[in-house]
Design an enzyme around this catalytic site. Structure first.
Site, mmCIF file in Angstrom:
data_model
loop_
_atom_site.group_PDB
_atom_site.id
_atom_site.type_symbol
_atom_site.label_atom_id
_atom_site.label_comp_id
_atom_site.label_asym_id
_atom_site.label_seq_id
_atom_site.Cartn_x
_atom_site.Cartn_y
_atom_site.Cartn_z
ATOM 1 N N ILE A 52 0.946 -1.359 0.028
ATOM 2 C CA ILE A 52 0.212 -0.219 0.219
ATOM 3 C C ILE A 52 1.107 1.359 -0.311
ATOM 4 C CG2 ILE A 52 -1.847 1.338 1.040
ATOM 5 C CD1 ILE A 52 -3.081 -1.770 2.241
ATOM 6 N N CYS A 53 1.886 1.392 0.933
ATOM 7 C CA CYS A 53 2.927 2.649 0.214
ATOM 8 C C CYS A 53 3.332 2.595 -0.213
ATOM 9 C CB CYS A 53 3.795 2.272 1.897
ATOM 10 S SG CYS A 53 3.159 2.304 3.144
ATOM 11 N N THR A 54 4.006 1.769 -1.168
ATOM 12 C CA THR A 54 4.585 1.917 -2.627
ATOM 13 C C THR A 54 3.752 2.434 -3.821
ATOM 14 O OG1 THR A 54 6.222 -0.010 -2.338
ATOM 15 C CG2 THR A 54 5.953 0.514 -4.567
ATOM 16 N N LEU A 57 2.938 6.420 -2.557
ATOM 17 C CA LEU A 57 4.360 6.911 -3.364
ATOM 18 C C LEU A 57 4.111 7.380 -4.572
ATOM 19 C CD1 LEU A 57 3.964 7.331 0.089
ATOM 20 C CD2 LEU A 57 6.413 7.290 0.147
ATOM 21 N N ARG A 124 -1.385 5.707 8.682
ATOM 22 C CA ARG A 124 -1.389 6.755 7.000
ATOM 23 C C ARG A 124 -1.652 8.002 7.785
ATOM 24 N NH1 ARG A 124 -0.032 2.752 4.343
ATOM 25 N NH2 ARG A 124 -0.532 0.912 4.921
#
Length: 159
Positions: A52-54, A57, A124
């Site tokens: 999810i972070c990838t 961003l 987040r």
């Protein structure tokens, strides 16, 4: 701007943004107070290299012109060490700084009310800070829920 969805403890619009000094992927300290005079979007995220972070961003990277056109500097912050962030930055080609909140572990995330002490990482949380150092927009999403690019765009339109 009044839009926000933050849990108890997280900063809200109208709050002064806590100062922070964190190293970037080269180990160079980035001091928030030195950025007064320009708007800054602080994007706290749990872990480099995670799915999810990838996705989040990379979406910001692919739409960086929206932030630049609004005169907003984007800074992404996690509790990962500098070396992990540097490797991820090189792999993904982010056009913005990644900052390490590794030590003292999570101090910046704690100051913004988005540190998850049980798991040892940032939630987040995103905070749009105006040129005077005041939070103008904030959102904190629950674990596993990505942030919405359109919400960022709406916040940028009002700053």
């Amino acid at each position: 701007m009044t839009g926000s969805s933050t849990p108890g403890g997280a900063l809200e619009p109208g709050d002064p943004a806590p100062d922070l000094t964190l190293p970037d992927t080269h180990g160079t300290p980035v001091h928030l107070a030195d950025l007064r005079g320009e708007a800054v979007l602080l994007v706290f995220f749990p872990f480099a290299f995670s799915g999810i972070c990838t996705g989040e961003l990379c979406e910001l990277r692919d739409n960086i012109e929206d932030f630049e056109a609004a005169g907003v500097r984007l800074l992404a912050v996690s509790t990962d060490p500098v070396f992990a962030l540097k490797a991820w930055h090189e792999q993904e080609g982010f056009g913005f700084d990644l900052l390490s909140d590794f030590w003292p572990h999570g101090a910046a995330a704690r100051a913004y009310g988005v540190f998850d002490a049980d798991s040892g990482h940032a939630l987040r949380g995103s905070f749009l800070v105006d040129a005077d150092g005041i939070v103008r927009w904030a959102v904190v999403n629950p674990r596993g829920q990505r942030r919405d690019l359109e919400a960022y765009r709406a916040a940028l339109a009002e700053i």
